[in-house]
Structure formats: structure tokens, C-alpha cells
Design a protein around this motif. Structure first.
Motif, PDB file in Angstrom:
ATOM      1  N   LYS A 160       0.889  -1.149  -0.052  1.00 39.41           N
ATOM      2  CA  LYS A 160      -0.084   0.073  -0.126  1.00 39.41           C
ATOM      3  C   LYS A 160       0.753   1.217   0.118  1.00 39.41           C
ATOM      4  O   LYS A 160       0.569   2.132  -0.692  1.00 39.41           O
ATOM      5  CB  LYS A 160      -0.748   0.042   1.222  1.00 39.41           C
ATOM      6  CG  LYS A 160      -1.872   1.352   1.412  1.00 39.41           C
ATOM      7  CD  LYS A 160      -3.013   1.185   0.349  1.00 39.41           C
ATOM      8  CE  LYS A 160      -3.952   2.060   0.418  1.00 39.41           C
ATOM      9  NZ  LYS A 160      -3.453   3.462   0.089  1.00 39.41           N
ATOM     10  N   VAL A 161       1.966   1.356   0.697  1.00 38.01           N
ATOM     11  CA  VAL A 161       2.798   2.647   0.782  1.00 38.01           C
ATOM     12  C   VAL A 161       3.451   2.735  -0.543  1.00 38.01           C
ATOM     13  O   VAL A 161       3.557   3.794  -1.083  1.00 38.01           O
ATOM     14  CB  VAL A 161       4.009   2.152   1.843  1.00 38.01           C
ATOM     15  CG1 VAL A 161       4.780   3.298   1.829  1.00 38.01           C
ATOM     16  CG2 VAL A 161       3.338   1.958   3.152  1.00 38.01           C
ATOM     17  N   LEU A 162       3.794   1.696  -1.112  1.00 40.38           N
ATOM     18  CA  LEU A 162       4.729   1.886  -2.349  1.00 40.38           C
ATOM     19  C   LEU A 162       3.778   2.275  -3.651  1.00 40.38           C
ATOM     20  O   LEU A 162       3.837   2.905  -4.450  1.00 40.38           O
ATOM     21  CB  LEU A 162       5.248   0.348  -2.949  1.00 40.38           C
ATOM     22  CG  LEU A 162       6.340  -0.133  -2.071  1.00 40.38           C
ATOM     23  CD1 LEU A 162       7.034  -1.423  -2.772  1.00 40.38           C
ATOM     24  CD2 LEU A 162       7.359   1.079  -1.981  1.00 40.38           C
ATOM     25  N   VAL A 163       2.298   1.647  -3.414  1.00 41.02           N
ATOM     26  CA  VAL A 163       1.437   2.109  -4.512  1.00 41.02           C
ATOM     27  C   VAL A 163       1.203   3.355  -4.098  1.00 41.02           C
ATOM     28  O   VAL A 163       0.762   4.500  -5.398  1.00 41.02           O
ATOM     29  CB  VAL A 163       0.058   1.248  -4.423  1.00 41.02           C
ATOM     30  CG1 VAL A 163      -1.256   1.824  -5.114  1.00 41.02           C
ATOM     31  CG2 VAL A 163       0.256  -0.232  -4.626  1.00 41.02           C
ATOM     32  N   ASP A 164       0.897   3.924  -3.047  1.00 39.60           N
ATOM     33  CA  ASP A 164       0.762   5.441  -2.780  1.00 39.60           C
ATOM     34  C   ASP A 164       1.834   6.308  -3.416  1.00 39.60           C
ATOM     35  O   ASP A 164       1.717   7.528  -3.582  1.00 39.60           O
ATOM     36  CB  ASP A 164       0.494   5.595  -1.172  1.00 39.60           C
ATOM     37  CG  ASP A 164      -0.793   5.152  -0.876  1.00 39.60           C
ATOM     38  OD1 ASP A 164      -1.815   4.695  -1.552  1.00 39.60           O
ATOM     39  OD2 ASP A 164      -0.781   5.091   0.578  1.00 39.60           O
ATOM     40  N   LEU A 165       3.086   5.792  -3.538  1.00 37.18           N
ATOM     41  CA  LEU A 165       4.168   6.329  -4.091  1.00 37.18           C
ATOM     42  C   LEU A 165       4.023   6.286  -5.557  1.00 37.18           C
ATOM     43  O   LEU A 165       5.147   6.977  -6.183  1.00 37.18           O
ATOM     44  CB  LEU A 165       5.630   5.638  -3.561  1.00 37.18           C
ATOM     45  CG  LEU A 165       5.952   6.013  -2.080  1.00 37.18           C
ATOM     46  CD1 LEU A 165       7.072   5.124  -1.740  1.00 37.18           C
ATOM     47  CD2 LEU A 165       6.142   7.570  -1.849  1.00 37.18           C
ATOM     48  N   GLY A 166       3.203   5.535  -6.024  1.00 35.29           N
ATOM     49  CA  GLY A 166       3.064   5.715  -7.878  1.00 35.29           C
ATOM     50  C   GLY A 166       3.661   4.565  -8.337  1.00 35.29           C
ATOM     51  O   GLY A 166       3.659   4.320  -9.402  1.00 35.29           O
ATOM     52  N   LEU A 300      12.954   6.211   5.897  1.00 38.06           N
ATOM     53  CA  LEU A 300      12.080   6.105   4.838  1.00 38.06           C
ATOM     54  C   LEU A 300      10.806   6.939   4.815  1.00 38.06           C
ATOM     55  O   LEU A 300      10.379   7.391   3.827  1.00 38.06           O
ATOM     56  CB  LEU A 300      11.428   4.379   5.198  1.00 38.06           C
ATOM     57  CG  LEU A 300      12.372   3.532   4.845  1.00 38.06           C
ATOM     58  CD1 LEU A 300      11.767   2.081   5.319  1.00 38.06           C
ATOM     59  CD2 LEU A 300      12.526   3.329   3.176  1.00 38.06           C
ATOM     60  N   ALA A 301      10.388   7.379   6.207  1.00 34.28           N
ATOM     61  CA  ALA A 301       9.376   8.506   6.175  1.00 34.28           C
ATOM     62  C   ALA A 301       9.818   9.680   5.638  1.00 34.28           C
ATOM     63  O   ALA A 301       8.872  10.297   4.803  1.00 34.28           O
ATOM     64  CB  ALA A 301       9.196   8.725   7.692  1.00 34.28           C
ATOM     65  N   LYS A 306       8.919  13.005   0.896  1.00 31.09           N
ATOM     66  CA  LYS A 306       9.668  13.926  -0.065  1.00 31.09           C
ATOM     67  C   LYS A 306       8.920  13.591  -1.593  1.00 31.09           C
ATOM     68  O   LYS A 306       8.825  14.179  -2.286  1.00 31.09           O
ATOM     69  CB  LYS A 306      11.173  13.604  -0.099  1.00 31.09           C
ATOM     70  CG  LYS A 306      11.943  14.530  -1.169  1.00 31.09           C
ATOM     71  CD  LYS A 306      13.347  14.554  -0.917  1.00 31.09           C
ATOM     72  CE  LYS A 306      14.140  15.128  -2.386  1.00 31.09           C
ATOM     73  NZ  LYS A 306      15.543  15.098  -2.043  1.00 31.09           N
ATOM     74  N   LYS A 307       8.627  12.221  -1.527  1.00 35.56           N
ATOM     75  CA  LYS A 307       8.200  11.670  -3.196  1.00 35.56           C
ATOM     76  C   LYS A 307       6.775  12.139  -3.130  1.00 35.56           C
ATOM     77  O   LYS A 307       6.449  12.282  -4.235  1.00 35.56           O
ATOM     78  CB  LYS A 307       8.309  10.077  -3.013  1.00 35.56           C
ATOM     79  CG  LYS A 307       9.661   9.539  -3.179  1.00 35.56           C
ATOM     80  CD  LYS A 307       9.880   9.598  -4.773  1.00 35.56           C
ATOM     81  CE  LYS A 307      10.941   8.997  -5.335  1.00 35.56           C
ATOM     82  NZ  LYS A 307      11.283   8.814  -6.807  1.00 35.56           N
TER      83      LYS A 307
END
Length: 320
Positions: A160-166, A300-301, A306-307
Motif C-alpha cells: 500500500k505504501v509503494l502504491v501510494d508512491l506511484g 524511509l518516512a 519527499k516523494k
């Protein structure tokens, strides 16, 4: 799987010698009942099996609609977890006692810990049942499916975190699974490593659960109970006294348990209790591994913020 477990429990209890297993399971011994270690282990087991403090319950919240019945779902999860645990215990423990050559051998097997007892003694139990090979094949296939599907929620925390990053979901799943495999190799390397990780992250679950409670307190416990938990879809409601007291007492309870347990390691390992480079259940290994995770988490946060172009979330923001 539950149907097979239920049938196995009935069969195992009826075996000669199974009474020793029932006594082992249900005899209350004051030296254990009033031991802090018993309650710490119980809290950790509850945290492991229900997902409290893991992060995947929070991840699931991303997909929960307002009309979902959260209190009933929580109640079903807790009851189902305990029912499954008791049912499994009624299969394995009486089977160990019934299939061991002597009561002394059964006590020795029970004292060796839980590594592998399901695969050793349930398999032996199947061998005594007519058609047991076919039933065991079905049981272990279903058990494997249950284990794999249990991983979905854990994997989704990172995905979910990676998906939110695009990142595309398929790629995110591959990345998270590969990372989990690499990290898991340390645990799989030896039983000593697995025991160490069980200790470290058992304590970690308690700490993270306490941190979640602190976040709830900062957000507003009564506001959380009324607006998010006892929402419009709730078929039952958590009472104020129960829910609020649990939230406020949890950080204090965890602090007492963790501090007590870490102090205990000085008695267990008087010469090495602060040595972080020895794979044992000591305070040093907790400090080292927690420090690594905290540093990695902060880095990571910052990277994720930033991303995504977001700074730290403030208390006024809606985290839904």
C-alpha cells in the motif's frame, strides 16, 4: 480446516492417555497464573494472532467503508482467534500425551517448546486414523493455503505504501515479497535465530500497540470511539468505560511489562544481557534491532514524504 480440527480434537481426546494432555491444558497452577511472564507471553500471543500493533489492521482501514460494522468484526476476529487456538490445543496436546511411549516422554516433548509439534504429532495422529493419509493430505493443503492467505495482509502493509508512491501494484508486490524473503532468511537460518526474532518482535508488537494507543489518545479517544469505531454501520457498540479505559491503560501496562521483562534478562544472562551481538533473548539485542528499525523508519518516512510532496501529518489532518 476447522471441521477437520474439530474431528481430530474429538478423536485425540478419546485416545488412551489423552487425559494427561487435558490436565496439562486446563489445570490452573498458581505459580504460572501469578507470574508476570505468563501475562507478557499471553499479551504477545494475542498481538501476534489478532494483528494488534502490526500495522496491517491500520492498512485494512484504508479499505473499510463507513457502513462497515467494525465492533462486530473485531469481536468475531477475537473470538475466532481464541476458538482456533483452543481447538488446535485440544488436538496437539492430547495427541502428544497419547502417542508418547510414557508420561515422562510426553512431558519432555511438551517442555521442548512449540517448534514443529504440529507437523510431528498431528502427522502421527493421522497415521492412527483409517483413511488418515487422504485426510492428512487435505488438512496440510488447507493449512498451507491458510498460511499463504495470512501473508496477504502482511504484504499489503508495504504494498500500500509503494502504491501510494506511484509504483504499479504488481511491481510493488514483487518488491515487498522479495524484501520480506531477504529479511526472513535470517529467521529461517536456525531455530536460535527464529527464537530470537520471536522475542525481539514480540516485544516490538507490545511497544507498537502502545504507540497506537498513544496516537488514539492524542487524536481523542472518545472522538475515535464515536466517529470511527461506533460508526453508522456498527451493529454493536463498544461501551465508553471499556474502550476508553483500555486505550488509557495500554501504554502504562506495556511500559511496566516491557521494563520488567528487559530487567529479567539480567538474571537470565548476567554476563551478556547487554551484549547486542549474541543471538539470545537479552536486552542488548532488543536495543540494537529496535535502533536499526527506528533509524530505517525515520529515513524511509522522510523519503516517502519527499516523494509524495507531503510533510509530517498534523493532528488536524484527516488520516483516512
Amino acid at each position: 480446516m476447522f471441521l477437520i480440527l474439530l474431528a481430530l480434537a474429538v478423536y485425540a481426546i478419546a485416545l488412551p492417555g489423552a487425559n494427561q494432555g487435558l490436565q496439562y491444558l486446563f489445570t490452573i497452577k498458581s505459580e504460572y497464573l501469578f507470574s508476570p511472564n505468563t501475562w507478557i507471553q499471553a499479551f504477545i500471543q494475542a498481538a501476534w494472532s489478532t494483528g494488534a500493533g502490526w500495522g496491517f489492521i491500520i492498512t485494512y482501514a484504508n479499505y473499510v467503508k463507513k457502513e462497515e460494522d467494525i465492533p462486530t468484526s473485531c469481536m468475531i476476529m477475537g473470538l475466532g482467534d481464541n476458538l482456533g487456538a483452543i481447538l488446535s490445543g485440544l488436538v496437539v496436546i492430547p495427541a502428544i500425551c497419547a502417542l508418547s511411549a510414557t508420561p515422562e516422554a510426553a512431558n519432555e516433548a511438551l517442555g521442548q517448546g512449540n517448534f514443529g509439534i504440529t507437523f510431528i504429532y498431528i502427522y502421527q495422529l493421522f497415521s492412527t486414523i483409517p483413511g488418515g493419509r487422504i485426510i492428512s493430505f487435505i488438512f496440510f493443503i488447507v493449512l498451507a493455503i491458510a498460511a499463504i492467505t495470512s501473508l496477504f495482509s502482511m504484504i499489503e502493509v508495504g504494498v500500500k505504501v509503494l502504491v501510494d508512491l506511484g509504483i504499479v501494484r504488481k511491481k510493488a508486490v514483487v518488491y515487498v515479497c522479495f524484501a520480506g524473503f531477504l529479511v526472513g532468511c535470517f529467521s529461517a537460518w536456525s531455530l536460535n535465530n527464529i527464537d530470537n526474532q520471536d522475542w525481539v518482535w514480540g516485544v516490538g508488537l507490545l511497544v507498537s500497540g502502545a504507540l497506537i494507543a498513544l496516537v488514539a489518545i492524542k487524536y481523542g479517544v472518545e472522538k475515535l470511539r464515536n466517529e470511527e469505531v461506533n460508526a453508522e454501520g456498527a451493529g454493536m457498540h463498544f461501551p465508553k468505560a471499556y474502550f476508553n479505559v483500555c486505550m488509557y491503560i495500554m501504554p502504562v501496562l506495556v511500559a511496566v511489562m516491557v521494563i520488567y521483562w528487559l530487567i529479567q534478562t539480567k538474571d537470565w544472562f548476567p554476563d551478556t544481557w547487554l551484549n547486542p551481538f549474541i543471538i539470545q533473548d537479552n536486552t542488548g539485542t532488543i536495543i540494537l534491532q529496535f535502533a536499526v528499525v527506528v533509524v530505517a523508519g525515520i529515513a524511509l518516512a522522510k523519503f516517502f514524504n519527499k516523494k509524495t510532496g507531503k510533510g509530517p501529518i498534523t493532528k488536524d489532518e484527516n488520516c483516512q
